[in-house]
Design a protein around this motif. Structure first.
Motif, PDB file in Angstrom:
ATOM      1  N   LYS A 125       9.763 -19.318  -7.561  1.00  0.00           N
ATOM      2  CA  LYS A 125       8.772 -18.431  -6.975  1.00  0.00           C
ATOM      3  C   LYS A 125       8.111 -19.148  -5.805  1.00  0.00           C
ATOM      4  N   TYR A 126       8.001 -18.426  -4.682  1.00  0.00           N
ATOM      5  CA  TYR A 126       7.446 -19.040  -3.485  1.00  0.00           C
ATOM      6  C   TYR A 126       6.002 -18.611  -3.289  1.00  0.00           C
ATOM      7  N   ASP A 127       5.204 -19.538  -2.757  1.00  0.00           N
ATOM      8  CA  ASP A 127       3.847 -19.203  -2.362  1.00  0.00           C
ATOM      9  C   ASP A 127       3.915 -18.222  -1.191  1.00  0.00           C
ATOM     10  N   GLU A 128       3.231 -17.089  -1.317  1.00  0.00           N
ATOM     11  CA  GLU A 128       3.360 -16.013  -0.324  1.00  0.00           C
ATOM     12  C   GLU A 128       2.919 -16.457   1.065  1.00  0.00           C
ATOM     13  N   ILE A 129       1.829 -17.173   1.163  1.00  0.00           N
ATOM     14  CA  ILE A 129       1.335 -17.623   2.470  1.00  0.00           C
ATOM     15  C   ILE A 129       2.322 -18.599   3.101  1.00  0.00           C
ATOM     16  N   GLU A 130       2.801 -19.542   2.290  1.00  0.00           N
ATOM     17  CA  GLU A 130       3.769 -20.515   2.805  1.00  0.00           C
ATOM     18  C   GLU A 130       5.039 -19.810   3.263  1.00  0.00           C
ATOM     19  N   GLU A 131       5.512 -18.849   2.467  1.00  0.00           N
ATOM     20  CA  GLU A 131       6.737 -18.141   2.826  1.00  0.00           C
ATOM     21  C   GLU A 131       6.584 -17.390   4.145  1.00  0.00           C
ATOM     22  N   ARG A 132       5.472 -16.685   4.308  1.00  0.00           N
ATOM     23  CA  ARG A 132       5.251 -15.923   5.542  1.00  0.00           C
ATOM     24  C   ARG A 132       5.133 -16.846   6.746  1.00  0.00           C
ATOM     25  N   THR A 133       4.468 -17.983   6.547  1.00  0.00           N
ATOM     26  CA  THR A 133       4.290 -18.939   7.650  1.00  0.00           C
ATOM     27  C   THR A 133       5.619 -19.541   8.081  1.00  0.00           C
ATOM     28  N   VAL A 134       6.391 -19.990   7.106  1.00  0.00           N
ATOM     29  CA  VAL A 134       7.696 -20.593   7.409  1.00  0.00           C
ATOM     30  C   VAL A 134       8.636 -19.562   8.029  1.00  0.00           C
ATOM     31  N   LEU A 135       8.601 -18.342   7.511  1.00  0.00           N
ATOM     32  CA  LEU A 135       9.465 -17.283   8.039  1.00  0.00           C
ATOM     33  C   LEU A 135       9.136 -16.989   9.504  1.00  0.00           C
ATOM     34  N   LYS A 136       7.852 -16.904   9.834  1.00  0.00           N
ATOM     35  CA  LYS A 136       7.453 -16.652  11.225  1.00  0.00           C
ATOM     36  C   LYS A 136       7.915 -17.776  12.142  1.00  0.00           C
ATOM     37  N   ARG A 137       7.726 -19.009  11.703  1.00  0.00           N
ATOM     38  CA  ARG A 137       8.154 -20.155  12.516  1.00  0.00           C
ATOM     39  C   ARG A 137       9.667 -20.162  12.695  1.00  0.00           C
ATOM     40  N   LEU A 138      10.388 -19.773  11.644  1.00  0.00           N
ATOM     41  CA  LEU A 138      11.849 -19.730  11.729  1.00  0.00           C
ATOM     42  C   LEU A 138      12.296 -18.691  12.753  1.00  0.00           C
ATOM     43  N   LYS A 139      11.703 -17.507  12.697  1.00  0.00           N
ATOM     44  CA  LYS A 139      12.061 -16.463  13.653  1.00  0.00           C
ATOM     45  C   LYS A 139      11.746 -16.892  15.087  1.00  0.00           C
ATOM     46  N   ASP A 140      10.560 -17.479  15.278  1.00  0.00           N
ATOM     47  CA  ASP A 140      10.185 -17.953  16.617  1.00  0.00           C
ATOM     48  C   ASP A 140      11.175 -18.983  17.139  1.00  0.00           C
ATOM     49  N   SER A 141      11.609 -19.874  16.267  1.00  0.00           N
ATOM     50  CA  SER A 141      12.552 -20.927  16.672  1.00  0.00           C
ATOM     51  C   SER A 141      13.894 -20.335  17.093  1.00  0.00           C
ATOM     52  N   VAL A 142      14.347 -19.325  16.350  1.00  0.00           N
ATOM     53  CA  VAL A 142      15.631 -18.692  16.687  1.00  0.00           C
ATOM     54  C   VAL A 142      15.558 -18.047  18.068  1.00  0.00           C
ATOM     55  N   PHE A 143      14.470 -17.315  18.339  1.00  0.00           N
ATOM     56  CA  PHE A 143      14.336 -16.652  19.638  1.00  0.00           C
ATOM     57  C   PHE A 143      14.224 -17.668  20.779  1.00  0.00           C
ATOM     58  N   LYS A 144      13.522 -18.765  20.534  1.00  0.00           N
ATOM     59  CA  LYS A 144      13.427 -19.818  21.551  1.00  0.00           C
ATOM     60  C   LYS A 144      14.800 -20.440  21.805  1.00  0.00           C
ATOM     61  N   TYR A 145      15.567 -20.593  20.724  1.00  0.00           N
ATOM     62  CA  TYR A 145      16.906 -21.167  20.886  1.00  0.00           C
ATOM     63  C   TYR A 145      17.782 -20.252  21.737  1.00  0.00           C
ATOM     64  N   ASP A 205      13.350 -11.125   4.642  1.00  0.00           N
ATOM     65  CA  ASP A 205      13.864 -11.786   3.437  1.00  0.00           C
ATOM     66  C   ASP A 205      14.276 -13.203   3.803  1.00  0.00           C
ATOM     67  N   ILE A 206      13.493 -14.175   3.379  1.00  0.00           N
ATOM     68  CA  ILE A 206      13.748 -15.557   3.786  1.00  0.00           C
ATOM     69  C   ILE A 206      15.046 -16.093   3.191  1.00  0.00           C
ATOM     70  N   VAL A 207      15.436 -15.589   2.027  1.00  0.00           N
ATOM     71  CA  VAL A 207      16.706 -16.004   1.419  1.00  0.00           C
ATOM     72  C   VAL A 207      17.860 -15.551   2.305  1.00  0.00           C
ATOM     73  N   PHE A 208      17.832 -14.284   2.688  1.00  0.00           N
ATOM     74  CA  PHE A 208      18.884 -13.714   3.543  1.00  0.00           C
ATOM     75  C   PHE A 208      18.903 -14.373   4.914  1.00  0.00           C
ATOM     76  N   LEU A 209      17.739 -14.447   5.556  1.00  0.00           N
ATOM     77  CA  LEU A 209      17.695 -14.944   6.931  1.00  0.00           C
ATOM     78  C   LEU A 209      18.067 -16.417   7.040  1.00  0.00           C
ATOM     79  N   SER A 210      17.650 -17.218   6.077  1.00  0.00           N
ATOM     80  CA  SER A 210      17.980 -18.646   6.160  1.00  0.00           C
ATOM     81  C   SER A 210      19.486 -18.865   6.081  1.00  0.00           C
ATOM     82  N   ASP A 211      20.193 -18.013   5.333  1.00  0.00           N
ATOM     83  CA  ASP A 211      21.649 -18.131   5.258  1.00  0.00           C
ATOM     84  C   ASP A 211      22.324 -17.570   6.509  1.00  0.00           C
TER      85      ASP A 211
END
Length: 230
Positions: A100-120, A140-146
């Motif tokens: 189980k993931y902490d909701e705040i941590e998950e949302r924060t990491v997901l946003k940073r991941l998306k931003d990084s992809v667009f910058k790339y 969905d962080i599980v789906f997107l990370s894969d």
């Protein structure tokens, strides 16, 4: 998981695996990442995390080969490998319980991941932006990370390590670091290309001026000869 690969099967052993998958496992099979081993190895050398894939499409070609499309469905934990027949292994697998993931941590990491992809994508005009739709439409962080791992131009060993990591937060956090490194690399390449282009432009300009000066000197020399007074 969530990715498709196309293979052309030539050897009889792998063709038999496809037949067994169809008859016994509803067109599903286990895919594990190769690891370093000598020609002689045992099932103990195989990884204990794999991906269950479904055979989406299978075509028998006129040359005897079989073309298949596999789609990864989910990670599984391998409880045991055992011999099914000569040169073919069967695996007993179980579902992986995701933490189980902490909701705040998950949302924060997901946003940073998306931003990084667009910058790339912005950092490299030659890269396909086929990932954009998935990133925009899914949270969905599980789906997107894969999906993002598959999209990135990482070496096989790095992608295999991401496949083995079952915690999506850890996968995403590592992805952010690796994507940012790729962005720095792209920016450095751009700087080098710009410096080379600038140097080439200066060399071309200098060449042009030398040739122009040579032409002017030749013209002046001709004019002086034509106007000589004896």
């Amino acid at each position: 998981p969530f990715q498709e690969i196309k293979l052309e099967i030539k050897d009889d052993n792998t063709k038999n695996i496809l037949k067994i998958s169809n008859k016994k496992y509803n067109d599903r099979l286990l895919v594990v990442s190769p690891i370093d081993f000598d020609e002689e190895f045992s099932s103990d050398d195989l990884p204990l995390v794999g991906v269950v894939a479904i055979i989406k499409n299978k075509i028998e070609l006129s040359n005897g080969n079989v073309r298949v499309t596999l789609r990864g469905e989910r990670r599984v934990k391998v409880k045991e490998y055992h011999s099914f027949s000569t040169n073919i292994l069967e695996a007993s697998c179980t579902q992986i319980e995701l933490p189980k993931y902490d909701e705040i941590e998950e949302r924060t990491v997901l946003k940073r991941l998306k931003d990084s992809v667009f910058k790339y994508i912005d950092s490299d005009s030659s890269v396909s932006n086929s990932i954009v739709k998935s990133v925009n439409e899914s949270n969905d962080i599980v789906f997107l990370s894969d999906v993002i791992t598959s999209f990135m131009p990482f070496k096989f060993e790095k992608k295999a390590s991401y496949m083995m990591e079952i915690n999506a937060i850890k996968r995403a956090s590592s992805l952010i670091n690796d994507i940012n490194l790729e962005i720095q690399f792209n920016n450095l390449e751009d700087d080098i290309d710009s410096a080379i282009q600038c140097r080439l432009s200066k060399e071309q300009k200098d060449y042009y001026l030398r040739e122009k000066l040579k032409e002017i000197e030749e013209e002046l020399g001709t004019s002086l000869k034509d106007n000589d007074v004896y």
